[in-house]
Design an enzyme around this catalytic site. Structure first.
Site, PDB file in Angstrom:
ATOM      1  N   SER A  10       0.803  -1.230   0.000  1.00 10.10           N
ATOM      2  CA  SER A  10       0.000   0.000   0.000  1.00 10.10           C
ATOM      3  C   SER A  10       0.830   1.272   0.000  1.00 10.10           C
ATOM      4  O   SER A  10       0.352   2.317  -0.424  1.00 10.10           O
ATOM      5  CB  SER A  10      -0.937   0.009   1.226  1.00 10.10           C
ATOM      6  OG  SER A  10      -0.206  -0.268   2.398  1.00 10.10           O
ATOM      7  N   ARG A  11       2.065   1.162   0.492  1.00  8.34           N
ATOM      8  CA  ARG A  11       2.861   2.394   0.650  1.00  8.34           C
ATOM      9  C   ARG A  11       4.330   2.114   0.364  1.00  8.34           C
ATOM     10  O   ARG A  11       4.741   0.960   0.226  1.00  8.34           O
ATOM     11  CB  ARG A  11       2.739   2.915   2.091  1.00  8.34           C
ATOM     12  CG  ARG A  11       1.372   3.400   2.441  1.00  8.34           C
ATOM     13  CD  ARG A  11       1.309   3.970   3.848  1.00  8.34           C
ATOM     14  NE  ARG A  11       1.256   2.962   4.886  1.00  8.34           N
ATOM     15  CZ  ARG A  11       2.072   2.927   5.936  1.00  8.34           C
ATOM     16  NH1 ARG A  11       3.011   3.844   6.096  1.00  8.34           N
ATOM     17  NH2 ARG A  11       1.954   1.987   6.855  1.00  8.34           N
ATOM     18  N   ASP A  59      -3.266  -9.386   7.719  1.00 11.32           N
ATOM     19  CA  ASP A  59      -2.068  -9.206   8.542  1.00 11.32           C
ATOM     20  C   ASP A  59      -1.166 -10.414   8.273  1.00 11.32           C
ATOM     21  O   ASP A  59      -1.542 -11.552   8.552  1.00 11.32           O
ATOM     22  CB  ASP A  59      -2.514  -9.146  10.017  1.00 11.32           C
ATOM     23  CG  ASP A  59      -1.341  -9.004  10.978  1.00 11.32           C
ATOM     24  OD1 ASP A  59      -0.190  -9.268  10.587  1.00 11.32           O
ATOM     25  OD2 ASP A  59      -1.593  -8.647  12.142  1.00 11.32           O
ATOM     26  N   VAL A  60       0.027 -10.156   7.737  1.00 13.27           N
ATOM     27  CA  VAL A  60       0.901 -11.280   7.364  1.00 13.27           C
ATOM     28  C   VAL A  60       1.258 -12.162   8.560  1.00 13.27           C
ATOM     29  O   VAL A  60       1.598 -13.340   8.374  1.00 13.27           O
ATOM     30  CB  VAL A  60       2.204 -10.805   6.666  1.00 13.27           C
ATOM     31  CG1 VAL A  60       1.927 -10.193   5.313  1.00 13.27           C
ATOM     32  CG2 VAL A  60       3.022  -9.865   7.554  1.00 13.27           C
ATOM     33  N   SER A 140      17.261  -5.692   5.183  1.00 15.90           N
ATOM     34  CA  SER A 140      17.718  -4.342   5.540  1.00 15.90           C
ATOM     35  C   SER A 140      19.197  -4.388   5.859  1.00 15.90           C
ATOM     36  O   SER A 140      19.727  -5.429   6.272  1.00 15.90           O
ATOM     37  CB  SER A 140      16.958  -3.853   6.776  1.00 15.90           C
ATOM     38  OG  SER A 140      17.588  -2.704   7.310  1.00 15.90           O
ATOM     39  N   TYR A 153      14.571  -5.352  15.207  1.00 14.71           N
ATOM     40  CA  TYR A 153      14.525  -5.237  13.741  1.00 14.71           C
ATOM     41  C   TYR A 153      15.734  -5.944  13.109  1.00 14.71           C
ATOM     42  O   TYR A 153      15.605  -6.648  12.100  1.00 14.71           O
ATOM     43  CB  TYR A 153      14.508  -3.743  13.404  1.00 14.71           C
ATOM     44  CG  TYR A 153      14.277  -3.373  11.962  1.00 14.71           C
ATOM     45  CD1 TYR A 153      12.989  -3.369  11.417  1.00 14.71           C
ATOM     46  CD2 TYR A 153      15.333  -2.987  11.145  1.00 14.71           C
ATOM     47  CE1 TYR A 153      12.787  -2.982  10.100  1.00 14.71           C
ATOM     48  CE2 TYR A 153      15.132  -2.604   9.832  1.00 14.71           C
ATOM     49  CZ  TYR A 153      13.854  -2.598   9.312  1.00 14.71           C
ATOM     50  OH  TYR A 153      13.658  -2.216   8.000  1.00 14.71           O
ATOM     51  N   ALA A 155      17.450  -8.420  14.400  1.00 16.05           N
ATOM     52  CA  ALA A 155      17.263  -9.868  14.557  1.00 16.05           C
ATOM     53  C   ALA A 155      16.284 -10.394  13.516  1.00 16.05           C
ATOM     54  O   ALA A 155      16.503 -11.445  12.894  1.00 16.05           O
ATOM     55  CB  ALA A 155      16.750 -10.175  15.960  1.00 16.05           C
ATOM     56  N   LYS A 157      15.475  -9.062  10.535  1.00 17.04           N
ATOM     57  CA  LYS A 157      15.998  -9.000   9.164  1.00 17.04           C
ATOM     58  C   LYS A 157      17.174  -9.955   8.981  1.00 17.04           C
ATOM     59  O   LYS A 157      17.342 -10.530   7.900  1.00 17.04           O
ATOM     60  CB  LYS A 157      16.418  -7.563   8.831  1.00 17.04           C
ATOM     61  CG  LYS A 157      15.261  -6.558   8.821  1.00 17.04           C
ATOM     62  CD  LYS A 157      14.169  -6.912   7.835  1.00 17.04           C
ATOM     63  CE  LYS A 157      13.185  -5.752   7.650  1.00 17.04           C
ATOM     64  NZ  LYS A 157      12.085  -6.069   6.728  1.00 17.04           N
ATOM     65  N   ILE A 186      15.807   4.595   2.892  1.00 16.53           N
ATOM     66  CA  ILE A 186      14.973   4.849   1.716  1.00 16.53           C
ATOM     67  C   ILE A 186      13.853   5.800   2.146  1.00 16.53           C
ATOM     68  O   ILE A 186      13.230   5.588   3.209  1.00 16.53           O
ATOM     69  CB  ILE A 186      14.365   3.521   1.179  1.00 16.53           C
ATOM     70  CG1 ILE A 186      15.469   2.456   0.942  1.00 16.53           C
ATOM     71  CG2 ILE A 186      13.555   3.780  -0.087  1.00 16.53           C
ATOM     72  CD1 ILE A 186      16.525   2.805  -0.068  1.00 16.53           C
TER      73      ILE A 186
HETATM   74  P1  NAP Z   1       6.271   1.760   5.058  1.00 14.87           P
HETATM   75  O1  NAP Z   1       6.255   2.916   4.126  1.00 14.87           O
HETATM   76  O2  NAP Z   1       6.098   1.993   6.524  1.00 14.87           O
HETATM   77  O3  NAP Z   1       5.197   0.689   4.548  1.00 14.87           O
HETATM   78  C1  NAP Z   1       5.011  -0.486   5.272  1.00 14.87           C
HETATM   79  C2  NAP Z   1       4.058  -1.385   4.521  1.00 14.87           C
HETATM   80  O4  NAP Z   1       3.937  -2.630   5.247  1.00 14.87           O
HETATM   81  C3  NAP Z   1       2.662  -0.811   4.409  1.00 14.87           C
HETATM   82  O5  NAP Z   1       2.137  -1.183   3.162  1.00 14.87           O
HETATM   83  C4  NAP Z   1       1.908  -1.493   5.548  1.00 14.87           C
HETATM   84  O6  NAP Z   1       0.500  -1.607   5.333  1.00 14.87           O
HETATM   85  C5  NAP Z   1       2.542  -2.874   5.494  1.00 14.87           C
HETATM   86  N1  NAP Z   1       2.392  -3.646   6.717  1.00 14.87           N
HETATM   87  C6  NAP Z   1       2.798  -3.314   7.964  1.00 14.87           C
HETATM   88  N2  NAP Z   1       2.452  -4.301   8.826  1.00 14.87           N
HETATM   89  C7  NAP Z   1       1.818  -5.248   8.096  1.00 14.87           C
HETATM   90  C8  NAP Z   1       1.211  -6.482   8.425  1.00 14.87           C
HETATM   91  N3  NAP Z   1       1.192  -6.958   9.677  1.00 14.87           N
HETATM   92  N4  NAP Z   1       0.632  -7.208   7.416  1.00 14.87           N
HETATM   93  C9  NAP Z   1       0.626  -6.737   6.157  1.00 14.87           C
HETATM   94  N5  NAP Z   1       1.184  -5.566   5.788  1.00 14.87           N
HETATM   95  C10 NAP Z   1       1.760  -4.836   6.763  1.00 14.87           C
HETATM   96  O7  NAP Z   1       7.647   0.946   4.944  1.00 14.87           O
HETATM   97  P2  NAP Z   1       8.770   0.906   3.800  1.00 14.87           P
HETATM   98  O8  NAP Z   1       9.838   1.843   4.163  1.00 14.87           O
HETATM   99  O9  NAP Z   1       8.152   0.951   2.453  1.00 14.87           O
HETATM  100  O10 NAP Z   1       9.346  -0.549   4.099  1.00 14.87           O
HETATM  101  C11 NAP Z   1       9.024  -1.685   3.306  1.00 14.87           C
HETATM  102  C12 NAP Z   1       9.997  -2.789   3.692  1.00 14.87           C
HETATM  103  O11 NAP Z   1      11.331  -2.343   3.455  1.00 14.87           O
HETATM  104  C13 NAP Z   1       9.934  -3.165   5.170  1.00 14.87           C
HETATM  105  O12 NAP Z   1      10.099  -4.557   5.312  1.00 14.87           O
HETATM  106  C14 NAP Z   1      11.111  -2.452   5.764  1.00 14.87           C
HETATM  107  O13 NAP Z   1      11.592  -3.092   6.912  1.00 14.87           O
HETATM  108  C15 NAP Z   1      12.101  -2.522   4.618  1.00 14.87           C
HETATM  109  N6  NAP Z   1      13.147  -1.503   4.674  1.00 14.87           N
HETATM  110  C16 NAP Z   1      12.850  -0.165   4.613  1.00 14.87           C
HETATM  111  C17 NAP Z   1      13.870   0.756   4.677  1.00 14.87           C
HETATM  112  C18 NAP Z   1      13.631   2.246   4.613  1.00 14.87           C
HETATM  113  O14 NAP Z   1      14.583   3.012   4.834  1.00 14.87           O
HETATM  114  N7  NAP Z   1      12.446   2.711   4.300  1.00 14.87           N
HETATM  115  C19 NAP Z   1      15.193   0.323   4.815  1.00 14.87           C
HETATM  116  C20 NAP Z   1      15.457  -1.029   4.862  1.00 14.87           C
HETATM  117  C21 NAP Z   1      14.423  -1.939   4.791  1.00 14.87           C
HETATM  118  P3  NAP Z   1      -0.526  -0.426   5.801  1.00 14.87           P
HETATM  119  O15 NAP Z   1      -0.355   0.684   4.790  1.00 14.87           O
HETATM  120  O16 NAP Z   1      -1.866  -1.059   5.757  1.00 14.87           O
HETATM  121  O17 NAP Z   1      -0.085   0.002   7.164  1.00 14.87           O
END
Ligand code: NAP
Length: 242
Positions: A10-11, A59-60, A140, A153, A155, A157, A186
């Site tokens: 979604s985001r 919810d995953v 990550s 987090y 642990a 990842k 990101i």
């Molecule tokens: P984000 O913008 O916060 O988006 C998180 C997404 O995960 C949303 O679509 C949210 O859905 C969904 N989500 C959360 N809990 C969930 C659940 N229990 N079941 C199903 N969906 C769930 O995060 P992002 O930055 O895009 O991160 C995406 C992935 O990249 C994550 O695994 C994060 O750990 C990883 N990551 C991000 C970064 C960074 O800097 N941004 C860096 C390294 C790794 P809703 O919209 O419904 O809440």
């Protein structure tokens, strides 16, 4: 019709991955947990890319909810299967371990690790049966390096990276590849409150990355030309850490 499922579509990074997969010709199944408005925006972007898509909230970390949603999909698509899975859903609940509530430890691990197990386990057999599948797990830099204030987090990842390597060896003969992507910082909602002006000084490229840059990497890994890459974790972090 070729089908791809993106958890947390979604985001942020998940949304950009959905759009990339649509550009690659996939019907995109967009999972999310609560944010329907944002999920609908992703669906519109998928349509603007010229493809079809659908929303699949669950919810995953909740096996019952997840099975119900996927069983309904399978019933209505008896002759088809989901050939691309991007395990992207994730949260962070940062704190020093000494101060971390037990619930924050469990929630982060549940979503990342149980979420990986639940969805992957459900989709794996059809991929093996059809002798084609692509799985990408969103890890990550924290899972490689370990980050202070993120023991939960890191642990989660780190475990996801290990599971990626193990599963890749189980399913390679079935032409299913399993890889992990390890982003640094990101620009998404997840890094809200992290001051880019301050943190970019520690990044050799001098900036945070974009969701679209991560999506390009995911798109490559799920493409047929990446068919000999499996069990790997690929960093995308502007030179922050490898
Ligand atoms: P984000 O913008 O916060 O988006 C998180 C997404 O995960 C949303 O679509 C949210 O859905 C969904 N989500 C959360 N809990 C969930 C659940 N229990 N079941 C199903 N969906 C769930 O995060 P992002 O930055 O895009 O991160 C995406 C992935 O990249 C994550 O695994 C994060 O750990 C990883 N990551 C991000 C970064 C960074 O800097 N941004 C860096 C390294 C790794 P809703 O919209 O419904 O809440």
């Amino acid at each position: 019709m070729k089908y791809a499922l993106v958890t947390g579509g979604s985001r942020g990074i998940g949304r950009a991955v959905c759009v990339k997969l649509a550009q690659m010709g996939y019907h995109v199944i967009i999972n999310y947990v609560s944010n329907q408005g944002e999920a609908e925006k992703t669906l519109n972007l998928v349509r603007e890319a010229g493809q079809t898509g659908e929303l699949m909230p669950f919810d995953v970390s909740n096996q019952v909810e997840m099975s119900h949603a996927l069983d309904m999909w399978t019933e209505s698509h008896p002759d088809e299967y989901i050939e691309v899975l991007v395990n992207n859903a994730g949260i962070r609940r940062d704190n020093l371990l000494a101060l971390m509530p037990e619930s924050d430890w469990h929630r982060v691990l549940d979503i990342t690790l149980n979420g990986f197990y639940n969805v992957t386990q459900a989709l794996l057999q059809p991929m093996m049966f059809h002798k084609y599948g692509r799985i990408v797990n969103m890890a990550s830099v924290s899972g490689l390096k370990g980050m202070p204030g993120q023991s939960n987090y890191s642990a989660a990842k780190g475990g996801l990276i290990a599971a990626t390597k193990a599963l890749a060896q189980e399913v390679g003969r079935k032409n299913v590849t399993v890889n992990a992507v390890a982003p640094g910082f990101i620009r998404t909602d997840m890094v809200e409150g992290i001051d880019e002006a301050v943190w970019k000084k520690s990044i050799p490229m001098g900036r945070f990355g974009t969701p679209e840059e991560v999506a390009e990497l995911v798109g490559f890994l799920v493409s047929p030309v990446a068919g000999y890459i499996t069990g790997n974790v690929i960093s995308i972090n502007g030179g922050l850490y490898t």
